[in-house]
Write a protein that holds these residues in place. Structure first.
Motif, PDB file in Angstrom:
ATOM      1  N   LYS A  94       1.035  -0.992  -0.138  1.00 57.88           N
ATOM      2  CA  LYS A  94      -0.231  -0.244   0.156  1.00 57.88           C
ATOM      3  C   LYS A  94       1.090   1.486   0.068  1.00 57.88           C
ATOM      4  O   LYS A  94       1.539   1.453   0.673  1.00 57.88           O
ATOM      5  CB  LYS A  94      -0.829   0.138   1.175  1.00 57.88           C
ATOM      6  N   ASN A  95       0.780   1.871  -1.252  1.00 61.75           N
ATOM      7  CA  ASN A  95       2.046   2.461  -1.022  1.00 61.75           C
ATOM      8  C   ASN A  95       1.867   4.166  -0.644  1.00 61.75           C
ATOM      9  O   ASN A  95       1.213   5.372  -0.612  1.00 61.75           O
ATOM     10  CB  ASN A  95       2.200   2.722  -3.266  1.00 61.75           C
ATOM     11  N   THR A  96       2.609   4.068   0.646  1.00 65.21           N
ATOM     12  CA  THR A  96       1.793   4.893   1.788  1.00 65.21           C
ATOM     13  C   THR A  96       2.620   6.545   1.185  1.00 65.21           C
ATOM     14  O   THR A  96       2.090   7.391   0.899  1.00 65.21           O
ATOM     15  CB  THR A  96       2.951   4.721   2.996  1.00 65.21           C
ATOM     16  N   ALA A  97       3.143   6.742   0.178  1.00 69.71           N
ATOM     17  CA  ALA A  97       3.926   8.325  -0.729  1.00 69.71           C
ATOM     18  C   ALA A  97       1.907   7.827  -1.325  1.00 69.71           C
ATOM     19  O   ALA A  97       2.184   9.445  -1.577  1.00 69.71           O
ATOM     20  CB  ALA A  97       4.750   7.770  -1.609  1.00 69.71           C
ATOM     21  N   THR A  98       1.890   7.786  -2.261  1.00 70.47           N
ATOM     22  CA  THR A  98       0.771   7.452  -3.077  1.00 70.47           C
ATOM     23  C   THR A  98      -0.918   8.506  -1.692  1.00 70.47           C
ATOM     24  O   THR A  98      -0.963   9.092  -2.132  1.00 70.47           O
ATOM     25  CB  THR A  98      -0.082   6.395  -3.957  1.00 70.47           C
ATOM     26  N   LEU A  99      -1.104   7.157  -0.610  1.00 73.83           N
ATOM     27  CA  LEU A  99      -1.689   7.793   0.645  1.00 73.83           C
ATOM     28  C   LEU A  99      -1.607   9.401   0.470  1.00 73.83           C
ATOM     29  O   LEU A  99      -2.664   9.972   0.733  1.00 73.83           O
ATOM     30  CB  LEU A  99      -2.062   7.257   0.883  1.00 73.83           C
ATOM     31  N   ALA A 100      -0.384   9.335   1.531  1.00 70.26           N
ATOM     32  CA  ALA A 100       0.573  11.014   1.204  1.00 70.26           C
ATOM     33  C   ALA A 100      -0.329  12.165   0.544  1.00 70.26           C
ATOM     34  O   ALA A 100      -0.605  13.237   0.926  1.00 70.26           O
ATOM     35  CB  ALA A 100       1.216  11.191   1.832  1.00 70.26           C
ATOM     36  N   GLN A 101      -0.047  12.053  -0.992  1.00 72.50           N
ATOM     37  CA  GLN A 101       0.030  12.646  -1.776  1.00 72.50           C
ATOM     38  C   GLN A 101      -1.322  12.657  -1.797  1.00 72.50           C
ATOM     39  O   GLN A 101      -1.771  14.225  -2.435  1.00 72.50           O
ATOM     40  CB  GLN A 101       0.674  12.412  -3.181  1.00 72.50           C
ATOM     41  N   THR A 102      -1.895  11.912  -2.069  1.00 68.90           N
ATOM     42  CA  THR A 102      -3.792  12.062  -2.586  1.00 68.90           C
ATOM     43  C   THR A 102      -4.357  13.339  -1.195  1.00 68.90           C
ATOM     44  O   THR A 102      -4.690  13.983  -1.260  1.00 68.90           O
ATOM     45  CB  THR A 102      -4.532  10.542  -2.026  1.00 68.90           C
ATOM     46  N   THR A 103      -3.363  12.940   0.459  1.00 68.44           N
ATOM     47  CA  THR A 103      -3.986  13.181   1.073  1.00 68.44           C
ATOM     48  C   THR A 103      -3.486  15.236   0.694  1.00 68.44           C
ATOM     49  O   THR A 103      -4.711  16.134   1.556  1.00 68.44           O
ATOM     50  CB  THR A 103      -3.637  13.113   3.001  1.00 68.44           C
ATOM     51  N   CYS A 104      -2.932  15.343   0.703  1.00 69.57           N
ATOM     52  CA  CYS A 104      -1.988  16.691   0.349  1.00 69.57           C
ATOM     53  C   CYS A 104      -2.577  17.469  -0.283  1.00 69.57           C
ATOM     54  O   CYS A 104      -2.995  18.543  -0.577  1.00 69.57           O
ATOM     55  CB  CYS A 104      -0.495  16.089  -0.079  1.00 69.57           C
ATOM     56  N   ASP A 105      -3.345  16.637  -1.880  1.00 71.44           N
ATOM     57  CA  ASP A 105      -3.602  17.196  -2.999  1.00 71.44           C
ATOM     58  C   ASP A 105      -5.769  17.575  -2.057  1.00 71.44           C
ATOM     59  O   ASP A 105      -6.439  18.763  -2.256  1.00 71.44           O
ATOM     60  CB  ASP A 105      -4.175  16.323  -3.718  1.00 71.44           C
ATOM     61  N   MET A 106      -6.034  16.899  -0.888  1.00 71.04           N
ATOM     62  CA  MET A 106      -7.091  16.839  -0.579  1.00 71.04           C
ATOM     63  C   MET A 106      -7.268  18.124   0.136  1.00 71.04           C
ATOM     64  O   MET A 106      -7.820  19.056   0.372  1.00 71.04           O
ATOM     65  CB  MET A 106      -7.764  15.738   0.604  1.00 71.04           C
TER      66      MET A 106
END
Ligand code: BGC
Length: 376
Positions: free
Chosen positions: A308-320
């Motif tokens: 579960k690529n945490t870089a993707t999830l953190a980036q998605t959260t950052c965009d939000m």
């Protein structure tokens, strides 16, 4: 009595606050940009520093939020809901506009997010859904049902064509809504394989009546709760090992299939099974792609993990966060019901990793062999 309770609560909060201020095993801060003008914009509360998974998230958040120019602070609850609450209160005092929180206990965290919501903070549940409250605005997560399906399907494929393979089941923490979704996903495929005679469950009598029947994480919550109550590792390595050793006392051995909910528990369970001379082989699942488990996969001590690529999830959260701070409404692609409301959600994809896939990911530069070699 009321006064006594109030005193106890104050004491608990004080202890939590002391812990949050840095000492001991408390909720330590790890990223603190609060000295920058304007205070802290984004507060992040993560469950524990004791599992590599959440350290990956911390690093990913730091990169994503600093890159986007936001001031942020990460705090850890260290397994304590009191510390979680005091972390949230301290972030609220620092003036955060957005709170990103991965709850220690999905039901208990309602009070913490209510405190943030009361002063107009936007609350984003991260990875774990907070239940039974309407004080949450968004949910950013991985497709947790798909994680469970991938784990169950891995075991089915691994033992294709075999019958009566001993199957051992383990789950996460009942305080974590995800544990229900992971197991529901795994059981959505395993239930047929058990009914068809491919597997024989060894350590969970409560699941027997659900051979051939899927269990929905919401609709069948109570039934699932009973099942998980007998195989719950509490996401804890030692509990997982003890449960595995107990299961091995009476279970059939030989070549066995093991559903382990995540990497930390998978390693603990794998150690227990490999120490048993009557176990001639095993396949064990995991999730999180922790370095120590990537090493176990290379050494053939763990069979698979789900990255579960945490870089993707953190980036998605950052965009939000960017949308929210800019006054807009973030786009979402799913909803999760938290027993109080349908929470608008974004779901990130997962990647199934076995030994071959790992070699590919290393060749692509997604993971480094030296990080894996240095894993503890
Ligand atoms: C997360 C998993 C993690 C587990 C234990 C779950 O909520 O989704 O990635 O392994 O908690 O921390």
């Amino acid at each position: 009595m009321k006064k006594f309770l109030a005193l106890m609560l104050t004491l608990a909060l004080m202890l939590g606050t002391l812990a949050a201020c840095g000492g001991g095993n408390g909720g330590e801060e790890s990223t603190d940009d609060s000295s920058s003008e304007g205070g802290v914009q984004v507060g992040i509360v993560l469950p524990t520093k004791d599992e590599p998974r959440w350290l990956q998230d911390e690093a990913s958040f730091t990169t994503a939020l600093e890159g986007a120019g936001f001031t942020s602070e990460v705090m850890f609850s260290q397994g304590s809901t009191a510390t979680e609450l005091s972390n949230v209160e301290s972030l609220v005092e620092k003036g955060v506009k957005v709170l990103v929180i991965c709850a220690q206990d999905g039901a208990a965290a309602g009070a913490a997010v209510q405190a943030a919501k009361d002063v107009g903070v936007t609350v984003v549940c991260y990875d774990r859904l907070i239940t039974g409250t309407d004080a949450v605005d968004y949910y950013v997560t991985f497709d947790s049902f798909a994680v469970g399906v991938a784990q169950g399907q891995y075991l089915i494929d691994k033992y294709a064509g075999k019958t009566d393979v001993p199957l051992y089941l383990f789950s996460g923490a009942k305080t974590d809504n995800n544990a229900f979704i992971f197991f529901s996903g795994a059981w959505s495929v395993l239930n047929k394989a058990v009914a068809d005679g491919q597997f024989k469950v060894q350590n969970c009598d409560a699941i027997a009546e659900y051979a051939g029947k899927a269990l929905d994480a919401d609709a069948d919550h109570d039934a699932l709760s009973k099942v998980l109550g007998t195989i719950d590792t509490n996401w804890d390595f030692n509990t997982a090992k003890t449960l595995a050793e107990a299961a091995l006392q009476s279970g059939e051995k030989g070549d066995v299939a093991i559903l382990a909910p995540n990497d930390g528990t998978a390693r603990a369970i794998a150690d227990a099974f490999s120490a048993d001379g009557a176990v001639t082989g095993y396949a064990v699942t995991g999730q999180d792609a922790e370095m120590a488990s990537l090493k176990y996969i290379q050494d053939e001590k763990q069979s698979m993990t789900v990255w579960k690529n945490t870089a993707t999830l953190a980036q998605t959260t950052c965009d939000m966060v960017s949308e929210i701070l800019g006054g807009g409404s973030p786009k979402t692609d799913a909803t999760y019901n938290n027993q109080k409301k349908d929470v608008p959600s974004i779901q990130a994809e997962i990647v199934v990793v076995d030994k071959d896939k790992l070699a590919e990911l290393i060749a692509n530069g997604d993971f480094s062999q030296s990080d894996i070699d240095n894993a503890k």
